[in-house]
Write an enzyme that holds these catalytic residues in place. Structure first.
Site, mmCIF file in Angstrom:
data_model
loop_
_atom_site.group_PDB
_atom_site.id
_atom_site.type_symbol
_atom_site.label_atom_id
_atom_site.label_comp_id
_atom_site.label_asym_id
_atom_site.label_seq_id
_atom_site.Cartn_x
_atom_site.Cartn_y
_atom_site.Cartn_z
ATOM 1 N N HIS A 1 31.003 38.121 40.371
ATOM 2 C CA HIS A 1 30.700 37.784 38.980
ATOM 3 C C HIS A 1 30.777 36.265 38.809
ATOM 4 C CE1 HIS A 1 34.915 37.102 38.126
ATOM 5 N NE2 HIS A 1 35.261 38.378 38.254
ATOM 6 N N HIS B 1 33.880 34.312 40.238
ATOM 7 C CA HIS B 1 33.909 34.054 41.687
ATOM 8 C C HIS B 1 32.916 32.944 42.028
ATOM 9 C CE1 HIS B 1 34.524 38.592 41.440
ATOM 10 N NE2 HIS B 1 35.700 38.124 41.794
ATOM 11 N N CYS C 1 51.747 46.683 41.871
ATOM 12 C CA CYS C 1 50.477 46.802 41.143
ATOM 13 C C CYS C 1 49.357 46.918 42.169
ATOM 14 C CB CYS C 1 50.245 45.587 40.240
ATOM 15 S SG CYS C 1 48.570 45.575 39.568
ATOM 16 N N CYS D 1 46.646 44.105 41.907
ATOM 17 C CA CYS D 1 47.028 42.809 42.497
ATOM 18 C C CYS D 1 47.319 42.963 43.982
ATOM 19 C CB CYS D 1 48.295 42.254 41.859
ATOM 20 S SG CYS D 1 48.189 41.960 40.116
ATOM 21 N N CYS E 1 50.438 45.602 34.003
ATOM 22 C CA CYS E 1 50.049 44.350 34.651
ATOM 23 C C CYS E 1 49.053 43.664 33.716
ATOM 24 C CB CYS E 1 49.395 44.636 36.001
ATOM 25 S SG CYS E 1 48.387 43.261 36.585
ATOM 26 N N HIS F 1 45.396 43.635 35.213
ATOM 27 C CA HIS F 1 44.648 44.868 35.472
ATOM 28 C C HIS F 1 44.900 45.948 34.425
ATOM 29 C CE1 HIS F 1 44.795 42.769 39.344
ATOM 30 N NE2 HIS F 1 43.556 43.184 39.410
ATOM 31 N N LYS G 1 39.375 38.142 28.920
ATOM 32 C CA LYS G 1 39.482 38.003 30.356
ATOM 33 C C LYS G 1 38.348 38.773 31.027
ATOM 34 C CE LYS G 1 43.652 36.789 32.168
ATOM 35 N NZ LYS G 1 45.006 36.849 31.769
ATOM 36 N N LYS H 1 36.741 43.004 36.960
ATOM 37 C CA LYS H 1 35.961 44.128 37.446
ATOM 38 C C LYS H 1 36.358 45.397 36.699
ATOM 39 C CE LYS H 1 36.040 41.754 41.754
ATOM 40 N NZ LYS H 1 36.863 41.470 42.904
#
Ligand code: MSP
Length: 675
Positions: A41, A44, A150, A153, A168, A171, A308, A311
């Site tokens: 995305h 990255h 997690c 992570c 988390c 996520h 944020k 994915k």
């Protein structure tokens, strides 16, 4: 005799020294290696593009540059995603996904010198060699670990890492309590050595991050577990069959692949993984007897509409789509210019468009086009060498631009380059070359402008490689002339210009933009139908797959699907689901699958799309009046189409998927993405 020998030695020494001096300065730069549980995305791509810009800048300075990128494939997420997408093995999925990442970097003009995949043999070997070194130092021991873990992570987390709901924050998942026997790395042993390195060697950048890391270390470091017992995927731990490497220990080692280039001069990471890179990684290196990197720089995060981007939240934006729509260089320019490197920022397509129109097209495009047009018309495309005009070049400070780049302020460097471009346009306005009758005087003005454009084509090369190349062609420059050393006024010789097409197309009206039409058409490639599930059986050799027999009205199909961890057989029988009926048939672990059942995915949840009031075989529409596609499509084509869940409904390109009776639903959180 003696004297002569001395002289000879002296000469030899001298020539050796001068050779060394001539040896190029090394610049080794890295990006994180990305997880392959999804396609890239814009977040990255941001890291990778900025790293590429910095690498290209150092190449412009004729340094010996090495840029690596890669994919982190040994993670549990690889297994989960391969099952969800129905790949035969995680390796096949990894092969497929690493290609996607490679394609993206190619499209974005990333000039990487290597691409590391952690499932490659060379990587396994490196990790095992490295571990042996750490083991010899007696820094690895067996112990029991219990803690909150997690999965997103892939790390143990502490209570203080979690949000108010105990999830988390990255996520939005509740970490699991895990207790098992692991191999540990003696991180705590390196606490003082790390503090010294961070203070004395200035490892962590920017400054604010340095303080964050120092404070964290000062709270006391715990040893970290570096193996897991429960894994089926990943590098096997040496001499202990039951353990595999925990992904971070394996992943970080990737940076050592270009061994002649180590230590890295610059490691670029997002702020989310700075602790891994500035604490665990240097300690691993100290233990194994390697030098630590010279600099780790953590940049900020892109949000989308203030949210944020991730994915699992399903709000990610595809950089290729943006590059197709606005051009690769516009995206690269936006990345470099928009956000001071190190800060967070909100992604705005509107702003990207504004910068393309107002800065790239109106300033740079316009300068090149108007200058070369006058040369073509009034000087028959020929420019003779002339005297440099200080007035034009007073706004160009190459040293300052270089300093910005070395200080990791690419935003300031590109701003300074565009400041010069702007001043060149002002020079054109002031001199009004179209009014100059005297050919000599006209040549002087246009020589200087062309020389300025030549310098600009050098300076923008790292940022806008495609545009730079176009300008270079129009000025008939040679590739070996494109170096920072040549970014000095007065070096342009007599030339004949070859005016080309315009550099940037402005985006005025989205309506007549070709790519938008193309994206509308994308919807037509799917042929989605309602299917009733008649029978559910276990797959004979894959413990996460079911083999379903479904009824599509006029035909029956067999579909292999990774639903076993999410649904009991009896809960699926009789359900009206949605099937992609024109997917090319494939064989999954030896069983033929004639289509794909659509399900929405959010964190750990997977929920099938439903149409309870519709009949078997009913067509599912995305847009009215568009005939469903009869031709087969590949999984690749399907994955390009984004279907998301909003208010429990399936949405594609802002339109709700529906049959003639109802909207298609999935009982899952907003943002879940359909696969
Ligand atoms: N595989 C690990 C890294 C191992 S490195 C030895 C990993 N991968 S990741 O796919 O999750 O990518 C993380 C990196 O992607 C971040 O550190 C950051 O560089 C980049 N970004 C991911 N999301 C981002 C934004 N929203 N904004 C900016 N950069 C982002 O962690």
């Amino acid at each position: 005799m003696k004297k002569q020998k001395q002289t000879e030695e002296g000469t030899f020494k001298y020539s050796q020294e001068s050779k060394d001096k001539m040896k190029k300065k090394k610049f080794y730069i890295t990006t994180p290696i990305y997880y392959i549980n999804d396609v890239p995305h814009i977040g990255h791509a941001y890291t990778t593009v900025i790293a590429d810009i910095l690498a290209r800048w150092h190449r412009l300075k004729e340094e010996d540059v090495f840029l690596i990128v890669g994919t982190d494939e040994n993670s549990q997420k690889t297994v989960q995603s391969s099952i969800k997408l129905g790949f035969n093995t995680p390796q096949k999925y990894a092969d497929y996904m690493s290609e996607k990442w490679k394609e993206t970097w190619k499209k974005l003009n990333i000039s990487n010198d290597d691409f590391i995949r952690t499932t490659e043999e060379r990587h396994t070997k490196l990790v095992l060699d490295f571990t042996e070194k750490v083991n010899k130092k007696k820094d690895i021991y067996k112990g029991t670990y219990s803690g909150l873990y997690c999965e997103g992570c892939e790390a143990f987390v502490t209570e203080s890492d979690l949000n108010a709901e105990g999830l988390c924050p990255l996520h939005l998942k509740k970490p699991k309590e895990i207790q098992e026997e692991n191999y540990f790395f003696k991180l705590s042993k390196y606490q003082n050595q790390l503090l010294r390195a961070i203070n004395e060697k200035n490892l962590v950048h920017p400054e604010s991050r340095k303080n964050e890391i120092i404070n964290f270390i000062k709270q006391g470091l715990r040893d970290i577990s570096i193996s897991r017992q429960s894994l089926v995927w990943g590098i096997k731990f040496p001499k202990d069959e039951h353990h595999r490497f925990y992904v971070w220990f394996d992943a970080l080692t990737n940076y050592l692949h270009p061994k002649d280039y180590w230590p890295a001069d610059l490691q670029i990471v997002g702020k989310d993984i700075i602790k891994f890179h500035c604490i665990i990684w240097p300690a691993m290196l100290m233990s194994a007897g390697y030098k630590i990197p010279k600099k780790v720089f953590a940049h900020g995060f892109f949000t989308v509409n203030g949210q944020k981007m991730s994915k699992s939240l399903g709000n990610s934006i595809d950089p290729i789509e943006l590059a197709n729509k606005y051009g690769v260089d516009a995206l690269r320019y936006y990345y470099a210019r928009e956000i001071p490197f190190g800060n967070d920022g909100d992604f705005s397509e509107e702003q990207l468009k504004n910068r393309l129109n107002n800065e790239l097209a109106n300033e740079l495009g316009n300068l090149v086009s108007r200058t070369l047009t006058i040369i073509e018309k009034n000087l028959s495309s020929e420019i003779k060498k002339d005297k440099s005009d200080k007035e034009l070049f007073k706004n160009l400070d190459i040293k300052q631009i270089d300093k910005f780049m070395l200080d990791l302020e690419p935003h300031n460097a590109i701003a300074a380059i565009f400041h010069f471009i702007h001043s060149c346009n002002q020079y054109v306005n002031k001199k009004e070359p179209w009014k100059i009758k005297d050919k000599k005087e006209l040549n002087k003005v246009l020589y200087n402008l062309t020389d300025a454009i030549r310098i600009i084509s050098i300076l923008i090369q790292p940022f806008l490689p495609e545009t730079s190349e176009k300008i270079i062609k129009q000025l008939s420059l040679k590739e070996n002339e494109i170096k920072l050393e040549n970014a000095l006024p007065g070096l342009l010789k007599d030339i004949k210009i070859k005016k080309g097409e315009i550099l940037f197309k402005k985006i005025e009206d989205e309506g007549d933009f070709q790519n938008i039409k193309e994206s509308d058409n994308k919807e037509t490639i799917l042929n989605l139908k309602v299917a009733i599930i008649n029978k559910v059986e276990d797959h004979h050799s894959a413990d996460k797959l079911y083999v379903l027999q479904v009824d599509l009205g006029t035909e029956k199909k067999q579909i292999v699907s990774g639903l076993k961890n999410y649904y009991k057989k009896e809960d699926l029988i009789g359900k009206s689901v949605v099937v992609l009926s024109n997917l090319k048939p494939s064989t999954l672990r030896g069983i033929r699958s004639d289509g794909m059942l659509l399900a929405a995915d959010y964190g750990e949840k997977l929920v099938v799309l439903e149409a309870p009031k519709s009949k078997a075989g009913d067509q599912v529409f995305i847009q009215e009046n568009i005939k469903p596609n009869k031709e087969e499509i590949t999984i690749d084509q399907f994955l390009k189409i984004k279907i998301k869940i909003k208010n429990k409904k399936a949405i594609c390109e802002n339109k709700i998927l529906h049959t003639i009776k109802e909207d298609i639903t999935a009982d899952i959180e907003d943002g879940a993405s359909v696969k």
